[in-house]
Motif scaffolding. Structure first.
Motif, PDB file in Angstrom:
ATOM      1  N   PRO A  38       0.814  -1.273   0.013  1.00  0.00           N
ATOM      2  CA  PRO A  38       0.031  -0.006   0.096  1.00  0.00           C
ATOM      3  C   PRO A  38       0.904   1.177  -0.110  1.00  0.00           C
ATOM      4  CG  PRO A  38      -0.898  -1.608   1.354  1.00  0.00           C
ATOM      5  CD  PRO A  38       0.306  -2.096   1.017  1.00  0.00           C
ATOM      6  N   THR A  39       1.888   1.166   0.387  1.00  0.00           N
ATOM      7  CA  THR A  39       2.810   2.353   0.760  1.00  0.00           C
ATOM      8  C   THR A  39       3.216   2.689  -0.645  1.00  0.00           C
ATOM      9  OG1 THR A  39       3.812   1.900   3.008  1.00  0.00           O
ATOM     10  CG2 THR A  39       5.000   3.486   1.717  1.00  0.00           C
ATOM     11  N   THR A  40       3.683   1.589  -1.677  1.00  0.00           N
ATOM     12  CA  THR A  40       4.165   1.889  -2.758  1.00  0.00           C
ATOM     13  C   THR A  40       2.975   2.432  -3.721  1.00  0.00           C
ATOM     14  OG1 THR A  40       5.745   0.205  -2.779  1.00  0.00           O
ATOM     15  CG2 THR A  40       5.071   0.938  -4.848  1.00  0.00           C
ATOM     16  N   ALA A  41       1.697   1.767  -3.552  1.00  0.00           N
ATOM     17  CA  ALA A  41       0.709   2.361  -4.325  1.00  0.00           C
ATOM     18  C   ALA A  41       0.489   3.902  -3.763  1.00  0.00           C
ATOM     19  CB  ALA A  41      -0.598   1.531  -3.927  1.00  0.00           C
ATOM     20  N   GLN A  42       0.426   4.135  -2.597  1.00  0.00           N
ATOM     21  CA  GLN A  42       0.405   5.542  -2.090  1.00  0.00           C
ATOM     22  C   GLN A  42       1.354   6.401  -2.737  1.00  0.00           C
ATOM     23  OE1 GLN A  42       0.851   6.272   1.793  1.00  0.00           O
ATOM     24  NE2 GLN A  42      -0.632   8.276   1.961  1.00  0.00           N
ATOM     25  N   ARG A  43       2.770   6.055  -3.049  1.00  0.00           N
ATOM     26  CA  ARG A  43       3.818   6.999  -3.661  1.00  0.00           C
ATOM     27  C   ARG A  43       3.294   7.150  -5.188  1.00  0.00           C
ATOM     28  NH1 ARG A  43       7.877   3.492  -4.281  1.00  0.00           N
ATOM     29  NH2 ARG A  43       8.338   3.459  -1.996  1.00  0.00           N
ATOM     30  N   TRP A  44       2.998   6.184  -5.837  1.00  0.00           N
ATOM     31  CA  TRP A  44       2.782   6.431  -7.283  1.00  0.00           C
ATOM     32  C   TRP A  44       1.656   7.349  -7.497  1.00  0.00           C
ATOM     33  CZ3 TRP A  44       7.006   6.319  -9.686  1.00  0.00           C
ATOM     34  CH2 TRP A  44       8.004   5.291  -9.215  1.00  0.00           C
ATOM     35  N   ALA A  45       0.576   6.862  -6.557  1.00  0.00           N
ATOM     36  CA  ALA A  45      -0.786   7.816  -7.003  1.00  0.00           C
ATOM     37  C   ALA A  45      -0.574   9.335  -6.364  1.00  0.00           C
ATOM     38  CB  ALA A  45      -1.738   7.209  -5.952  1.00  0.00           C
ATOM     39  N   GLY A  55       5.537  11.701 -13.831  1.00  0.00           N
ATOM     40  CA  GLY A  55       5.992  11.293 -12.353  1.00  0.00           C
ATOM     41  C   GLY A  55       6.330   9.871 -12.236  1.00  0.00           C
ATOM     42  N   MET A  56       5.965   9.173 -13.237  1.00  0.00           N
ATOM     43  CA  MET A  56       6.162   7.856 -13.234  1.00  0.00           C
ATOM     44  C   MET A  56       7.507   7.124 -13.470  1.00  0.00           C
ATOM     45  SD  MET A  56       3.003   6.842 -12.688  1.00  0.00           S
ATOM     46  CE  MET A  56       3.054   8.380 -11.550  1.00  0.00           C
ATOM     47  N   THR A  57       8.216   8.163 -13.926  1.00  0.00           N
ATOM     48  CA  THR A  57       9.815   7.652 -14.044  1.00  0.00           C
ATOM     49  C   THR A  57      10.508   7.512 -12.739  1.00  0.00           C
ATOM     50  OG1 THR A  57      10.635   9.823 -14.399  1.00  0.00           O
ATOM     51  CG2 THR A  57       9.885   8.647 -16.328  1.00  0.00           C
TER      52      THR A  57
END
Length: 317
Positions: A38-45, A55-57
């Motif tokens: 969930p932390t990774t999902a929050q970062r990319w969102a 911002g996806m790079t």
């Protein structure tokens, strides 16, 4: 380009972010769907909300500030000493009161070449080259080597006894010819470096190269007296071979045979404590065979010189 251990590509990150931001998925559901935390999902969102697709790079992991980095003034002093004196990290560190590892990191950071890659006289990077075909250029040189007295030298008897036993044993002269393209070598241990001896050696070396299908076009030597003699000039002229000499005090021009000289000293001449000069000489043909047929050469992708000479006999013995 994503990190090799990243669980998502840039496309996967974008899909995850759109599911959360545009489609309203809960973070936990999106994380389970794309098999990340969930932390990774929050970062990319969060990056998608802020920067969009850009911002996806991956971002650089280099810190914005490096308070422990070597000061610029010290770096300049290190570089100045390196360029003016051509010293290695240890000597520079001793002069400037630094740690050698610090000096080494600074030199690497600024892309300064290794000392072994520099011409000591000019400080310029040595230009490496290799001829396109066998025989286009053959390097020839002579290495003077002290003989081993009967009973052994200082490596066998010790310094004091070896010094006494050495009187009057004389020297040997190793004449060597190396093909530039294949690194195939022909070498003999002879009694002197006179013009007659050097010319006779070359005639035998030329016959050897011819026997394995190599047509010699040009020979490169230093400015030794034997190579400036009429005998040497006429021997090459009769065979239609051009002769080129190195510039004075520039042995690196003839670097391939100079490197072979160092290799034979390390791996044959001083490889073990021989009991006599004859014992050492008896091992030379075997060492030379191993060099040509079996010993891997870094410039040949780890293969021996024989790999570039299809007509060489005894290649698999």
């Amino acid at each position: 380009m994503p990190h090799r251990n990243a669980p998502l590509t840039e496309t996967g990150r974008l899909r995850l972010a759109r599911c959360v931001v545009e489609d309203g998925w809960p973070l936990r559901r999106a994380a389970e769907r794309f098999q990340v935390s969930p932390t990774t999902a929050q970062r990319w969102a969060g990056r998608y909300r802020l920067l969009g697709e850009a911002g996806m790079t991956d971002r650089s992991s280099r810190p914005h500030h490096s308070p422990r980095r070597t000061p610029t003034r010290t770096e300049r002093r290190i570089i100045k000493v390196r360029l003016t004196r051509r010293w290695g990290p240890a000597r520079i560190a001793h002069l400037l009161g630094l740690v050698p590892s610090t000096v080494h990191r600074v030199l690497n950071r600024f892309g300064l070449a290794r000392l072994s890659h520099l011409d000591r006289a000019t400080g310029r990077t040595i230009r490496r080259y290799e001829r396109d075909r066998a025989g286009e250029l053959v390097h020839v040189d002579i290495k003077k080597l002290g003989n081993i007295p009967d009973g052994g030298g200082h490596k066998t008897l010790g310094r004091r006894a070896g010094r006494k036993n050495r009187a009057g044993v004389g020297y040997s002269y190793i004449h060597t010819a190396v093909d530039d393209h294949s690194r195939l070598a022909y070498s003999e241990i002879l009694a002197d470096e006179k013009k007659e001896t050097a010319t006779g050696f070359w005639q035998r070396a030329h016959a050897y190269f011819t026997s394995v299908g190599i047509t010699v076009e040009r020979v490169l030597t230093d400015n030794g007296a034997c190579y400036r003699s009429r005998d040497w000039r006429d021997a090459l002229a009769r065979a239609g071979i051009a002769h080129k000499r190195t510039r004075p005090y520039r042995p690196q021009t003839n670097g391939k045979v100079e490197r072979l000289n160092r290799t034979l000293l390390d791996e044959w001449a001083y490889a073990k404590p021989y009991r006599s000069e004859q014992e050492r000489r008896d091992t030379f043909p075997g060492w030379l065979h191993s060099y040509n047929h079996h010993r891997g050469h870094t410039a040949l992708a780890g293969k021996p010189p024989a790999s570039r000479v299809p007509n060489l006999t005894g290649q698999y013995t």
